[in-house]
Design a protein around this motif. Structure first.
Motif, PDB file in Angstrom:
ATOM      1  N   GLY A 170       0.965  -1.048  -0.035  1.00 62.00           N
ATOM      2  CA  GLY A 170       0.077   0.123   0.018  1.00 62.00           C
ATOM      3  C   GLY A 170       0.922   1.221  -0.196  1.00 62.00           C
ATOM      4  O   GLY A 170       2.107   1.342  -0.332  1.00 62.00           O
ATOM      5  N   LEU A 171       0.190   2.337   0.355  1.00 57.11           N
ATOM      6  CA  LEU A 171       0.892   3.695   0.308  1.00 57.11           C
ATOM      7  C   LEU A 171       1.186   4.014   1.633  1.00 57.11           C
ATOM      8  O   LEU A 171       0.259   3.952   2.650  1.00 57.11           O
ATOM      9  CB  LEU A 171      -0.049   4.690  -0.404  1.00 57.11           C
ATOM     10  CG  LEU A 171       0.449   6.133  -0.223  1.00 57.11           C
ATOM     11  CD1 LEU A 171       1.706   6.292  -1.083  1.00 57.11           C
ATOM     12  CD2 LEU A 171      -0.599   7.125  -0.891  1.00 57.11           C
ATOM     13  N   VAL A 172       2.454   4.205   1.997  1.00 57.19           N
ATOM     14  CA  VAL A 172       2.760   4.748   3.480  1.00 57.19           C
ATOM     15  C   VAL A 172       3.693   6.017   3.460  1.00 57.19           C
ATOM     16  O   VAL A 172       4.531   6.031   2.525  1.00 57.19           O
ATOM     17  CB  VAL A 172       3.317   3.700   4.069  1.00 57.19           C
ATOM     18  CG1 VAL A 172       4.434   3.024   3.518  1.00 57.19           C
ATOM     19  CG2 VAL A 172       3.405   3.878   5.377  1.00 57.19           C
ATOM     20  N   GLN A 173       3.606   6.760   4.573  1.00 57.85           N
ATOM     21  CA  GLN A 173       4.774   8.057   4.438  1.00 57.85           C
ATOM     22  C   GLN A 173       6.005   7.553   5.025  1.00 57.85           C
ATOM     23  O   GLN A 173       5.915   6.543   5.643  1.00 57.85           O
ATOM     24  CB  GLN A 173       4.105   8.976   5.547  1.00 57.85           C
ATOM     25  CG  GLN A 173       2.740   9.667   4.898  1.00 57.85           C
ATOM     26  CD  GLN A 173       2.581  11.055   5.723  1.00 57.85           C
ATOM     27  OE1 GLN A 173       2.718  10.953   6.959  1.00 57.85           O
ATOM     28  NE2 GLN A 173       1.886  11.949   5.065  1.00 57.85           N
ATOM     29  N   GLY A 197       7.091   5.268   8.143  1.00 58.91           N
ATOM     30  CA  GLY A 197       5.992   4.557   8.572  1.00 58.91           C
ATOM     31  C   GLY A 197       6.294   3.147   8.547  1.00 58.91           C
ATOM     32  O   GLY A 197       7.482   2.573   8.054  1.00 58.91           O
ATOM     33  N   SER A 198       5.315   2.137   8.799  1.00 57.63           N
ATOM     34  CA  SER A 198       5.496   0.705   8.675  1.00 57.63           C
ATOM     35  C   SER A 198       4.224   0.169   7.996  1.00 57.63           C
ATOM     36  O   SER A 198       3.313   0.560   7.907  1.00 57.63           O
ATOM     37  CB  SER A 198       5.588   0.203  10.162  1.00 57.63           C
ATOM     38  OG  SER A 198       6.555   0.726  11.009  1.00 57.63           O
ATOM     39  N   LEU A 199       4.786  -1.095   7.456  1.00 57.70           N
ATOM     40  CA  LEU A 199       3.950  -2.003   6.736  1.00 57.70           C
ATOM     41  C   LEU A 199       4.362  -3.501   7.012  1.00 57.70           C
ATOM     42  O   LEU A 199       5.446  -3.666   7.143  1.00 57.70           O
ATOM     43  CB  LEU A 199       3.957  -1.858   5.224  1.00 57.70           C
ATOM     44  CG  LEU A 199       2.861  -0.651   4.750  1.00 57.70           C
ATOM     45  CD1 LEU A 199       3.164  -0.668   2.988  1.00 57.70           C
ATOM     46  CD2 LEU A 199       1.518  -0.826   5.091  1.00 57.70           C
ATOM     47  N   SER A 239       9.917  -1.499   8.617  1.00 55.78           N
ATOM     48  CA  SER A 239       9.497  -0.049   9.596  1.00 55.78           C
ATOM     49  C   SER A 239      10.501   0.574   9.116  1.00 55.78           C
ATOM     50  O   SER A 239      11.613   0.567   8.133  1.00 55.78           O
ATOM     51  CB  SER A 239       9.833  -0.636  11.027  1.00 55.78           C
ATOM     52  OG  SER A 239       9.109  -1.770  11.488  1.00 55.78           O
ATOM     53  N   THR A 247      10.288   2.034  -2.066  1.00 55.81           N
ATOM     54  CA  THR A 247       9.331   1.840  -3.140  1.00 55.81           C
ATOM     55  C   THR A 247       9.637   0.777  -4.099  1.00 55.81           C
ATOM     56  O   THR A 247      10.606   0.774  -4.887  1.00 55.81           O
ATOM     57  CB  THR A 247       8.805   3.131  -3.798  1.00 55.81           C
ATOM     58  OG1 THR A 247       8.311   4.163  -2.837  1.00 55.81           O
ATOM     59  CG2 THR A 247       7.647   2.974  -4.869  1.00 55.81           C
ATOM     60  N   VAL A 257       4.502  -1.670  -2.775  1.00 57.43           N
ATOM     61  CA  VAL A 257       4.446  -0.824  -1.775  1.00 57.43           C
ATOM     62  C   VAL A 257       5.246   0.483  -2.227  1.00 57.43           C
ATOM     63  O   VAL A 257       6.205   0.468  -2.950  1.00 57.43           O
ATOM     64  CB  VAL A 257       5.763  -1.139  -0.657  1.00 57.43           C
ATOM     65  CG1 VAL A 257       6.005  -0.312   0.393  1.00 57.43           C
ATOM     66  CG2 VAL A 257       5.139  -2.733   0.025  1.00 57.43           C
ATOM     67  N   VAL A 279       6.190   4.364  -0.858  1.00 58.59           N
ATOM     68  CA  VAL A 279       6.803   5.038   0.283  1.00 58.59           C
ATOM     69  C   VAL A 279       6.874   6.603  -0.023  1.00 58.59           C
ATOM     70  O   VAL A 279       7.588   6.919  -1.016  1.00 58.59           O
ATOM     71  CB  VAL A 279       8.096   4.648   0.999  1.00 58.59           C
ATOM     72  CG1 VAL A 279       8.164   5.481   2.212  1.00 58.59           C
ATOM     73  CG2 VAL A 279       7.803   3.176   1.081  1.00 58.59           C
ATOM     74  N   SER A 280       6.032   7.346   0.145  1.00 52.64           N
ATOM     75  CA  SER A 280       5.991   8.788   0.091  1.00 52.64           C
ATOM     76  C   SER A 280       6.914   9.644   1.016  1.00 52.64           C
ATOM     77  O   SER A 280       6.919   9.390   2.084  1.00 52.64           O
ATOM     78  CB  SER A 280       4.518   9.525  -0.107  1.00 52.64           C
ATOM     79  OG  SER A 280       4.222   9.248   1.093  1.00 52.64           O
TER      80      SER A 280
END
Length: 121
Positions: A9-12, A15-17, A83, A90, A117, A119-120
């Motif tokens: 997904g999209l995460v800043q 952040g974590s996924l 993390s 990305t 994934v 990452v912005s």
């Protein structure tokens, strides 16, 4: 044999996924599992691997200390906890299964379809 990766997904940045990969059609506990990723315009690269009984784990230098690979043989699932994510993380992330212990993708005989994934910054 089917490997299904999900959880992208999209995460800043920062952040974590957690990615999951559910396996079916194989004796999961016999296989060493790996995660690979492919960023836009780049070749696919090794991220992490875990031995069939979780005795050994190995990480690419670029993710060491930030990513954790684990598995649950009772659920036929391998995980990648990510993390402190960075924009350079990305990529499309793939899980794969191997009977050998290697970080080279040629050693992996079964592959999932990948999960994106982003990452912005």
């Amino acid at each position: 044999v089917q490997l299904q990766a999900f959880g992208g997904g999209l995460v800043q940045a920062g952040g974590s996924l957690r990615l999951s990969c559910a396996a079916s059609g194989l004796t999961f506990s016999r296989y060493n599992m790996g995660w690979f990723r492919q960023a836009p315009g780049k070749e696919r690269e090794f991220v992490a691997r875990i031995m069939c009984a979780s005795a050994l784990k190995d990480y690419a230098d670029s993710v060491k200390g930030r990513f954790t690979i684990s598995r649950d043989n009772a659920k036929n699932t391998v995980y990648l906890q990510m993390s402190s994510l960075k924009p350079e993380d990305t990529a499309v992330y793939y899980c794969a299964a191997s009977l050998g212990w290697s970080s080279h993708e040629t050693a992996y005989i079964y592959w999932g379809q990948g999960t994106l994934v982003t990452v912005s910054s």
